[in-house]
Design an enzyme around this catalytic site. Structure first.
Site, PDB file in Angstrom:
ATOM      1  CB  SER A  96      -0.902   0.018   1.237  1.00  0.00           C
ATOM      2  OG  SER A  96      -0.154   0.271   2.413  1.00  0.00           O
ATOM      3  CG  ASP A  97       1.507   5.798  -1.434  1.00  0.00           C
ATOM      4  OD1 ASP A  97       2.426   5.939  -0.602  1.00  0.00           O
ATOM      5  OD2 ASP A  97       1.392   6.518  -2.435  1.00  0.00           O
ATOM      6  CE1 TYR A  98       4.538   7.270   6.010  1.00  0.00           C
ATOM      7  CE2 TYR A  98       2.382   7.964   6.778  1.00  0.00           C
ATOM      8  CZ  TYR A  98       3.734   7.772   7.014  1.00  0.00           C
ATOM      9  OH  TYR A  98       4.269   8.086   8.248  1.00  0.00           O
ATOM     10  CB  THR A  99      -2.105   5.561   6.012  1.00  0.00           C
ATOM     11  OG1 THR A  99      -2.285   6.817   5.350  1.00  0.00           O
ATOM     12  CG2 THR A  99      -0.995   5.662   7.033  1.00  0.00           C
ATOM     13  CB  SER A 100      -3.198   3.934   0.270  1.00  0.00           C
ATOM     14  OG  SER A 100      -2.676   2.628   0.100  1.00  0.00           O
TER      15      SER A 100
END
Length: 755
Positions: A295-299
């Protein structure tokens, strides 16, 4: 295909990564170990392997990522020891990396090595041009070499994975992350995506000491955000998604990328990090991808704010079942996967599959053979910031400089001239690197002033004045600039954007030069002295007034640590300009989104008419670019002859040879980029007015001519049809061999259908 399908593909010799046989041997040695580990893990330990945290032991780059709640080294040490962390990111350093890894492989129950990752976007310590600038070189080998150099430094700093390349095709210049990609064209994005993956991963296998795992991001259509607003929703046809935004990801997978990062945005109502269609059906089912998705940052956590999940537990369920294998920072997988498996909402098979993908990649990286790879401080010191890499940064910088205008051959500058170097970037070093630079060496940054003085015969012939701030005026600044220009033969104005005006979360409503700088340019124009504009930018800009009207305009982007030297190399003629625009510079900000490959519509506008009613255009400007995709001048003067074709028909299974003779009629050596464009006249779905299909570079001495040849085949002429599959249709095509997307010599040919 199961996780073990990776091994089968390797064994069959068709796995697309370079030196697949070597990777196969590396993984095969640990095949049983991986299965034994999965069998021995508790559900909590499996969830821990999929938990990716920011590295609190080595410098955490708060300038590019917000702090998260796990940033306590003692707490994270305990989590590693308990098997609750599988990866760390954005920490570098060989010596500390060894100490962190030691906790995992010597103090945890299962002794599984950690995977270290980092945002190495355009260099680790040695900073290269931002990716958009590098794209202007239209040089896949250069992109491969800079990625290779970055990988060598990264691998020596105890980092195994980079969160690059960004392969988002970007067509709205208001969007801040244009600076991280390869521009607006699909073909150029595909080629550079593959080149950068190969550069990062090398050609000796992922377990080579200089290899790092590439991560293609952000899947998908992140750059298609409505209005160019960061993180905004994306709404587009399936044909546009598959024909424009997905191909560079496919090119990355085909080049061997074993990691994909999911995106923040939603696509047609489904958040990308919760889209099974994108991350499983297409990525794995259609393309055969066998690596892992992060995932991207907390996506994945943001599925709640999207209104797609009720809470964190629901978000973890949706993202994990969609195909996101590793959770970045949020901790949702660690917290919720055990209960989700217990309730049957997530299957144990799916959990094992994700863990297997990550462990298999760790094995491919050689971490089971040598968990301490990259932790030798002696090697780190030897390769990080090496002379070879610094020289490559300068080479890449000068190859990225685009000459847009050169009236009266004001360039190249004479090294004996008296020059006034004016503008907020005249002596600036804080904005040479560009966005997404975390670990560069500040002492190596070269300002324009330093580069100019080093190049000039008499450095005292250079007078420097800032004249203006970047977004605010300077008290007395314009007056100072006027005094600096008084005795100068030429004024060089260094203006544009700061590096903070481009990048993530830096969308702009107006893509123009800030007003205080525009006022400075107006004051300099009033002196009557000839002016050279040096644009510092991470996107295309809409040029206005005296900026647009200056005698010379040069796009210098953010060229990395050697910026001053690289620009001086070109401006003083030691190297001629050879780069071309990977993005279109519009007439007006309001034309966004704009790309050269727009469709004609049923009422195409005539670009030669200033006013034309009831046509596809704005009242204030034509439906063209001020400086189109592919545009760039040289110090030579290149003329194109007519298109030469062996035939006016292309057989379905054959090739069509086309050529054009170019001649340098100028007094300087010219490096010309000849570009091949096509247009499908009649198709079952309307087609763009032009599409780039190939390009070739040729160097011409003054008076020299050369015939540049291309071979075209039917496969290059297809498109995504209404059924969402690639189709090729016979019929009449236009063809251009051109210096850019709005010019060139033209011809027609017919693709003949199969017998």
């Amino acid at each position: 295909m199961s996780g073990l399908g990776l091994l089968a593909l390797m064994g069959a010799g068709v796995f697309p990564m370079p030196v697949s046989a070597e990777i196969s041997r590396t993984v095969q040695r640990h095949r049983q170990r991986i299965e034994d580990l999965i069998a021995a893990m508790t559900v909590e330990e499996k969830a821990g392997q999929l938990n990716l945290l920011a590295d609190p032991f080595r410098w955490m780059p708060t300038a590019v990522n917000p702090l998260d709640g796990t940033g306590d080294p003692a707490r994270v040490t305990a989590m590693i020891r308990e098997g609750k962390v599988g990866s760390l990111f954005n920490g570098i350093g060989a010596e500390t990396g060894r100490r962190i890894q030691q906790v995992a492989v010597e103090e945890s129950r299962l002794k599984i090595p950690l995977l270290f990752a980092a945002d190495v976007i355009h260099g680790l310590s040695t900073i290269f041009p931002v990716p958009l600038a590098e794209a202007a070189a239209f040089d896949t080998d250069l992109a491969r070499r800079t990625a290779r150099a970055a990988a060598v430094e990264t691998a020596a700093s105890a980092v195994h994975q980079t969160y690059a390349p960004m392969v988002d095709v970007a067509r709205d210049q208001r969007w801040g992350r244009n600076v991280e990609g390869a521009g607006e064209d699909v073909l150029l994005n595909n080629l550079l995506a593959a080149a950068r993956v190969r550069g990062f991963q090398g050609d000796k296998g992922l377990d080579d000491r200089d290899a790092v795992l590439a991560t293609a991001k952000h899947m998908a259509a992140y750059s298609g955000a409505i209005g160019g607003v960061e993180y905004n929703t994306t709404d587009m046809s399936e044909q546009t998604l598959r024909g424009v935004y997905l191909p560079p990801f496919k090119a990355s997978v085909d080049a061997g990328a074993l990691s994909i990062m999911s995106a923040f945005n939603d696509v047609n109502g489904v958040p990308a990090s919760g889209s099974r269609k994108l991350l499983t059906d297409i990525l794995r089912g259609e393309w055969g991808f066998e690596g892992f998705v992060v995932s991207d940052y907390t996506s994945e956590q943001e599925l709640v704010a999207h209104g797609f999940a009720e809470d964190g537990r629901d978000a973890a369920r949706i993202a994990f079942n969609a195909g996101v294998d590793v959770s970045m920072v949020s901790g949702l997988y660690l917290e919720h996967l055990p209960s989700l498996v217990a309730s049957g909402e997530v299957s144990m098979a799916r959990l094992d599959e994700a863990v297997r993908r990550l462990l298999t990649t760790k094995a491919a990286l050689g971490l089971f053979d040598d968990p301490y790879r990259g932790t030798d401080p002696v090697r780190e010191k030897a390769v990080v910031g090496s002379r070879e890499h610094i020289d490559l940064s300068r080479e890449a910088g000068r190859k990225a400089v685009v000459l847009l205008k050169n009236d009266n051959q004001i360039l190249p500058l004479n090294k004996n001239q008296k020059i006034a170097l004016v503008g907020p970037f005249a002596d600036d070093v804080d904005n040479v690197w560009g966005p997404w630079t975390i670990w560069g060496a500040p002492e190596r940054r070269v300002s324009l002033e330093a580069g100019f003085r080093a190049a000039m015969t008499d450095p005292q012939g250079l007078t420097v004045a800032r004249g203006s701030g970047i977004e605010t005026p300077l008290d007395g600044g314009i007056e100072e600039a006027i005094r600096a220009a008084a005795n100068a033969d030429v004024i060089v104005l260094a203006i544009g954007e700061s590096q903070k005006m481009s990048g993530e979360a830096q969308s702009r409503t107006e893509i123009v030069v800030p007003a205080p700088q525009q006022a400075l340019v107006d004051a300099m124009a009033a002196t009557g002295k000839p002016m050279v504009i040096l644009l510092r930018n991470g996107r295309a800009l809409a040029l206005e007034g005296n900026v647009k009207n200056a005698q010379a305009i040069v796009v210098t982007w953010f060229l990395g640590e050697q910026m001053g030297n690289a620009v001086a190399d070109v401006l003083f003629g030691d190297h001629g300009p050879s780069a071309r625009l990977p993005i279109s510079f519009p007439h007006k900000s309001g034309q966004q989104p704009y790309s050269y490959d727009h469709k004609n519509t049923g009422r195409p506008a005539n670009p030669d008419l200033p006013i034309e009613e009831y046509k596809a255009r704005y009242r204030e400007t034509t439906n063209t670019a001020l400086y189109p995709f592919g545009y760039g001048l040289t110090y030579g003067e290149v003329a194109y002859g007519p298109v030469q074709m062996a035939s006016d028909q292309l057989a379905w299974a054959g090739t069509l040879d086309v050529a054009v003779t170019v001649i340098n009629q100028g007094a300087h050596v010219a490096e010309e980029l000849v570009q091949l464009y096509i247009h499908d006249r009649v198709a079952s779905l309307t087609q763009p007015g032009r599409l780039l299909k190939d390009f070739k570079r040729v160097t011409l001495r003054p008076g020299q001519s050369e015939t540049v040849r291309f071979s075209l085949n039917a496969r290059q002429l297809g498109f995504i049809g209404e059924d969402n599959t690639y189709r090729i249709e016979p019929g009449l095509f236009d063809l251009w061999l051109a210096p850019h997307a709005q010019g060139g010599s033209t011809a027609q040919f017919r693709l003949v259908g199969p017998a």
